[in-house]
Design a protein around this motif. Structure first.
Motif, PDB file in Angstrom:
ATOM      1  N   VAL A   1     -12.753   6.794  -3.800  1.00  0.00           N
ATOM      2  CA  VAL A   1     -11.711   7.568  -3.128  1.00  0.00           C
ATOM      3  C   VAL A   1     -10.635   6.592  -2.668  1.00  0.00           C
ATOM      4  CG1 VAL A   1     -11.156   9.144  -1.249  1.00  0.00           C
ATOM      5  CG2 VAL A   1     -13.384   9.304  -2.362  1.00  0.00           C
ATOM      6  N   VAL A   2      -9.459   6.677  -3.275  1.00  0.00           N
ATOM      7  CA  VAL A   2      -8.398   5.711  -2.977  1.00  0.00           C
ATOM      8  C   VAL A   2      -7.410   6.228  -1.930  1.00  0.00           C
ATOM      9  CG1 VAL A   2      -8.550   4.596  -5.225  1.00  0.00           C
ATOM     10  CG2 VAL A   2      -7.007   6.542  -4.920  1.00  0.00           C
ATOM     11  N   ALA A   3      -7.366   7.547  -1.743  1.00  0.00           N
ATOM     12  CA  ALA A   3      -6.415   8.104  -0.774  1.00  0.00           C
ATOM     13  C   ALA A   3      -6.850   9.520  -0.408  1.00  0.00           C
ATOM     14  CB  ALA A   3      -4.994   8.118  -1.352  1.00  0.00           C
ATOM     15  N   LYS A   4      -6.253  10.037   0.657  1.00  0.00           N
ATOM     16  CA  LYS A   4      -6.525  11.404   1.092  1.00  0.00           C
ATOM     17  C   LYS A   4      -5.206  12.102   1.381  1.00  0.00           C
ATOM     18  CE  LYS A   4     -11.193  10.581   2.756  1.00  0.00           C
ATOM     19  NZ  LYS A   4     -12.227  10.907   3.755  1.00  0.00           N
ATOM     20  N   TYR A   5      -5.153  13.382   1.012  1.00  0.00           N
ATOM     21  CA  TYR A   5      -3.942  14.170   1.187  1.00  0.00           C
ATOM     22  C   TYR A   5      -4.255  15.359   2.086  1.00  0.00           C
ATOM     23  CZ  TYR A   5       0.191  16.951  -0.052  1.00  0.00           C
ATOM     24  OH  TYR A   5       1.361  17.671  -0.005  1.00  0.00           O
TER      25      TYR A   5
ATOM     26  N   LEU B   1       0.019  11.627   2.699  1.00  0.00           N
ATOM     27  CA  LEU B   1      -0.881  10.947   1.766  1.00  0.00           C
ATOM     28  C   LEU B   1      -1.196   9.585   2.373  1.00  0.00           C
ATOM     29  CD1 LEU B   1      -2.280  10.911  -1.035  1.00  0.00           C
ATOM     30  CD2 LEU B   1      -0.181   9.888  -1.943  1.00  0.00           C
ATOM     31  N   GLN B   2      -2.479   9.356   2.636  1.00  0.00           N
ATOM     32  CA  GLN B   2      -2.884   8.142   3.339  1.00  0.00           C
ATOM     33  C   GLN B   2      -3.909   7.361   2.534  1.00  0.00           C
ATOM     34  OE1 GLN B   2      -4.624   8.698   7.315  1.00  0.00           O
ATOM     35  NE2 GLN B   2      -3.629   6.799   7.940  1.00  0.00           N
ATOM     36  N   ALA B   3      -3.734   6.052   2.513  1.00  0.00           N
ATOM     37  CA  ALA B   3      -4.706   5.198   1.822  1.00  0.00           C
ATOM     38  C   ALA B   3      -6.069   5.328   2.480  1.00  0.00           C
ATOM     39  CB  ALA B   3      -4.228   3.745   1.854  1.00  0.00           C
ATOM     40  N   ASN B   4      -7.112   5.240   1.676  1.00  0.00           N
ATOM     41  CA  ASN B   4      -8.471   5.336   2.188  1.00  0.00           C
ATOM     42  C   ASN B   4      -9.035   3.934   2.397  1.00  0.00           C
ATOM     43  OD1 ASN B   4     -10.657   7.126   2.922  1.00  0.00           O
ATOM     44  ND2 ASN B   4     -11.759   6.301   1.165  1.00  0.00           N
ATOM     45  N   PRO B   5      -9.602   3.649   3.564  1.00  0.00           N
ATOM     46  CA  PRO B   5     -10.133   2.298   3.819  1.00  0.00           C
ATOM     47  C   PRO B   5     -11.355   2.008   2.966  1.00  0.00           C
ATOM     48  CG  PRO B   5     -10.738   3.767   5.602  1.00  0.00           C
ATOM     49  CD  PRO B   5      -9.787   4.521   4.728  1.00  0.00           C
ATOM     50  N   THR B   6     -11.588   0.736   2.702  1.00  0.00           N
ATOM     51  CA  THR B   6     -12.758   0.341   1.923  1.00  0.00           C
ATOM     52  C   THR B   6     -13.914   0.007   2.856  1.00  0.00           C
ATOM     53  OG1 THR B   6     -12.039  -1.969   1.931  1.00  0.00           O
ATOM     54  CG2 THR B   6     -11.333  -0.603   0.075  1.00  0.00           C
ATOM     55  N   GLY B   7     -15.116   0.209   2.368  1.00  0.00           N
ATOM     56  CA  GLY B   7     -16.306  -0.157   3.127  1.00  0.00           C
ATOM     57  C   GLY B   7     -16.499   0.635   4.395  1.00  0.00           C
TER      58      GLY B   7
ATOM     59  N   LYS C   1       0.823  -1.216   0.000  1.00  0.00           N
ATOM     60  CA  LYS C   1       0.000   0.000   0.000  1.00  0.00           C
ATOM     61  C   LYS C   1       0.851   1.257   0.000  1.00  0.00           C
ATOM     62  CE  LYS C   1      -4.533  -1.318   1.723  1.00  0.00           C
ATOM     63  NZ  LYS C   1      -5.660  -0.890   2.592  1.00  0.00           N
ATOM     64  N   GLU C   2       1.958   1.234   0.754  1.00  0.00           N
ATOM     65  CA  GLU C   2       2.865   2.383   0.737  1.00  0.00           C
ATOM     66  C   GLU C   2       3.368   2.629  -0.682  1.00  0.00           C
ATOM     67  OE1 GLU C   2       6.095   2.266   3.471  1.00  0.00           O
ATOM     68  OE2 GLU C   2       4.859   1.740   5.190  1.00  0.00           O
ATOM     69  N   ARG C   3       3.734   1.566  -1.361  1.00  0.00           N
ATOM     70  CA  ARG C   3       4.258   1.712  -2.729  1.00  0.00           C
ATOM     71  C   ARG C   3       3.180   2.185  -3.688  1.00  0.00           C
ATOM     72  NH1 ARG C   3       7.985  -3.783  -2.450  1.00  0.00           N
ATOM     73  NH2 ARG C   3       9.854  -2.765  -1.594  1.00  0.00           N
ATOM     74  N   GLU C   4       1.951   1.707  -3.502  1.00  0.00           N
ATOM     75  CA  GLU C   4       0.841   2.185  -4.331  1.00  0.00           C
ATOM     76  C   GLU C   4       0.630   3.674  -4.131  1.00  0.00           C
ATOM     77  OE1 GLU C   4      -2.618  -0.113  -3.495  1.00  0.00           O
ATOM     78  OE2 GLU C   4      -1.773  -1.990  -4.271  1.00  0.00           O
ATOM     79  N   LEU C   5       0.707   4.124  -2.879  1.00  0.00           N
ATOM     80  CA  LEU C   5       0.569   5.552  -2.592  1.00  0.00           C
ATOM     81  C   LEU C   5       1.682   6.347  -3.270  1.00  0.00           C
ATOM     82  CD1 LEU C   5      -0.280   5.449   1.234  1.00  0.00           C
ATOM     83  CD2 LEU C   5      -1.837   6.164  -0.586  1.00  0.00           C
ATOM     84  N   ALA C   6       2.909   5.844  -3.161  1.00  0.00           N
ATOM     85  CA  ALA C   6       4.062   6.556  -3.725  1.00  0.00           C
ATOM     86  C   ALA C   6       3.989   6.649  -5.239  1.00  0.00           C
ATOM     87  CB  ALA C   6       5.357   5.874  -3.295  1.00  0.00           C
ATOM     88  N   GLU C   7       3.319   5.692  -5.870  1.00  0.00           N
ATOM     89  CA  GLU C   7       3.239   5.677  -7.336  1.00  0.00           C
ATOM     90  C   GLU C   7       2.153   6.608  -7.883  1.00  0.00           C
ATOM     91  OE1 GLU C   7       5.127   4.287  -9.504  1.00  0.00           O
ATOM     92  OE2 GLU C   7       6.360   2.919  -8.290  1.00  0.00           O
ATOM     93  N   ILE C   8       1.287   7.146  -7.032  1.00  0.00           N
ATOM     94  CA  ILE C   8       0.174   7.968  -7.522  1.00  0.00           C
ATOM     95  C   ILE C   8       0.679   9.250  -8.152  1.00  0.00           C
ATOM     96  CG2 ILE C   8      -1.863   9.315  -6.853  1.00  0.00           C
ATOM     97  CD1 ILE C   8      -2.443   7.234  -4.723  1.00  0.00           C
ATOM     98  N   ASP C   9       0.362   9.435  -9.424  1.00  0.00           N
ATOM     99  CA  ASP C   9       0.645  10.662 -10.172  1.00  0.00           C
ATOM    100  C   ASP C   9      -0.593  11.549 -10.070  1.00  0.00           C
ATOM    101  OD1 ASP C   9       0.949  12.668 -12.072  1.00  0.00           O
ATOM    102  OD2 ASP C   9       1.837  11.348 -13.580  1.00  0.00           O
TER     103      ASP C   9
END
Length: 536
Positions: free
Chosen positions: A106-110, A199-205, A42-50
């Motif tokens: 919503v996949v993440a919040k900044y 930048l934090q991942a957003n939880p599902t559900g 998840k950290e890597r997914e966050l870091a890859e967000i353009d």
């Protein structure tokens, strides 16, 4: 602000060519094992967000939309299918409300710090890493992220324009003013061209926590029936199984809730949280069941169609419970401490024994200079922030140790209550069929394991954890001497007849570690075993 070195930095180009940085903080010094493989992914997914031309793995477009429906401003990172001819900003202008379609996720919040308000990005980072050390709460991974001021400006203007309520509009206005000056060294990069935030991942559900989310303030929470169960002066005696051996939903829900709330109070006490009890309590639906002696869980899908499909693959004996999510953690370390002001930690009577032991470990770790430096360089804490947190940990230890075995019971163990043999709850989607524990959320032991004459506590759950790790290492290295020859949670007496003690000593010998047949929670043998098993 000088950016952290981190363990990995991904660069992204803003429209004007400014190079933005996505930084995965270095792990807690000496404890890489506290992060699961899912955390790292998840950290890597966050870091890859353009932020500007990005797409998800599924091909959805990344669109930044200002958060306009709560006091604290921030930017939601959406994954959508942009309609033909629609610009990113044009889509954002039409979708600033809280409601959005199932095709808009919503996949993440900044969030960046705002000195005039209870918004502090180091608090977000601090909660994430603290939760992993204590193994408490359900907090999504977070990283450090910079953002070009020129690219942020139109979003801030849109936030101010679309703000719902005067408080939100006021905060967007103040943030815009700070951006215009961009001279605050604690909010902007050294060259003044970028702001920084978490930048934090957003939880599902996610959903509001039943009843508790509607309470107005800490006093109402302290008086609630839910917190009353946490403060009950008698040991928990919950029958988590019915006469047929199936899990009892109400009993499982109660012990999960007791653990969630005691974890939350402890973390909020440590992090000086000022804004938990104003709607910032969330939950998600989770299936729980016992499989092959291990307690497993699976998060219920939020989409109705996907949830219906998921239910077909869920064991019929699974129970559905509400589990807390701690996702709004930006108001720590800067203004007040609700848990301390209302003496919530002093009132807790039930806690997970693992949480208690990890707290004692944390107090020791915070004495180390390299840990203080890590907090200040990697999580962007000020020296005052670290001093505050360290002081809160010392006070928490003092409060809880004084009451242990008197009015504090270490009985809020979610796995032990239903009679699961495993040491921790395991996520069904990522738990392998074999004895390889590398994909479990966290391998921990509450006490020492090994030779009885060395003072080993040999708690059944701890022995099982060590046995599974030894099996994994024996298989990985193809060294049969390290295999304990079974997982039964027992150390034979005398130790000479114990296959597990023999396996521990064989592992110590192979690892060039002093051979004493003992594994303690902070020992070199434990760290080496985790690394050899792939538990990092």
């Amino acid at each position: 602000m000088k950016m952290p070195t981190g363990q990995e930095t991904i660069s992204h180009a803003a429209p004007n060519g400014t190079v933005e940085l996505a930084i995965r903080s270095a792990p807690f010094p000496g404890h890489p094992e506290i992060y699961s493989k899912k955390d790292i992914e998840k950290e890597r997914e966050l870091a890859e967000i353009d932020f500007y031309n990005g797409k998800t793995k599924e091909g959805f477009d990344i669109v930044l939309i200002p958060k306009t429906y709560s006091t604290s401003p921030g930017i939601n990172i959406h994954a959508v299918k942009l309609p033909a001819g629609t610009s990113h900003l044009g889509y954002a202008a039409s979708h600033t409300g809280k409601a959005h379609s199932s095709d808009d996720k919503v996949v993440a919040k900044y969030k960046q710090s705002i000195p005039t308000h209870f918004t502090y990005s180091p608090s977000i980072l601090g909660y994430y890493h603290l939760s992993r050390f204590l193994d408490t709460g359900h907090i999504e991974p977070a990283i450090v992220r910079t953002m070009d001021l020129a690219a942020h400006k139109p979003l801030a203007e849109l936030g101010e324009e679309k703000a719902i309520g005067s408080n939100n509009r006021k905060q967007w206005t103040e943030l815009r003013a700070l951006d215009e000056i961009h001279s605050n060294s604690t909010l902007y990069t050294e060259d003044g061209k970028q702001l920084y935030g978490a930048l934090q991942a957003n939880p599902t559900g996610e959903q509001s926590y039943p009843h508790l989310s509607d309470l107005g303030g800490a006093a109402a929470f302290a008086a609630s029936a839910e917190f009353g169960r946490v403060t009950s002066p008698t040991p928990l005696k919950l029958n988590c199984k019915d006469d047929s051996g199936k899990l009892n939903q109400a009993a499982v829900q109660q012990i999960v809730q007791v653990k969630d709330l005691s974890d939350m109070v402890l973390m909020d006490f440590i992090m000086s949280q000022a804004d938990r009890f104003s709607g910032n309590m969330h939950s998600q639906k989770v299936y729980i069941w016992i499989e092959n002696g291990a307690l497993k869980h699976k998060i219920k899908k939020g989409d109705p169609t996907k949830a219906a499909e998921q239910s077909k693959d869920t064991p019929p004996e699974a129970v559905l419970i509400n589990r807390m999510i701690m996702k709004d953690n930006d108001a720590g370390l800067i203004s007040g401490n609700s848990a301390k002001s209302y003496h919530l930690l002093d009132k807790i009577s039930h806690m997970d024994p693992k949480t208690y032991n990890r707290l004692l470990d944390l107090q020791k770790e915070l004495q180390k200079p390299e840990v203080a430096q890590w907090y200040e360089t990697e999580l962007l804490f000020t020296p005052t922030d670290f001093k505050t947190m360290k002081g809160n940990v010392d006070e928490a230890v003092s409060i809880l140790t004084a009451r242990k075995d008197k009015s504090l019971f270490l009985d809020a163990n979610v796995s032990a209550a239903p009679g699961a043999e495993g040491t921790q709850e395991q996520e069904a989607e990522t738990t392998p069929e074999s004895n390889d524990v590398s994909n479990t959320p966290l391998a921990v032991i509450a006490g020492s394991v090994g030779r009885w004459e060395k003072g080993a506590r040999n708690l059944q759950a701890d022995v099982e954890t060590v046995q599974r790790l030894l099996q994994a290492v024996a298989q990985r290295l193809q060294v049969p001497q390290i295999d304990p020859k079974g997982v039964d949670g027992k150390i034979a007496r005398p130790p000479a007849t114990s296959n597990t003690v023999a396996a521990i000593e064989a592992f110590q010998s192979r690892s060039n570690i002093s051979i004493d047949g003992l594994i303690e929670r902070t020992s070199q043998t434990w760290q080496a075993l985790l690394q050899a098993a792939g538990g990092t």
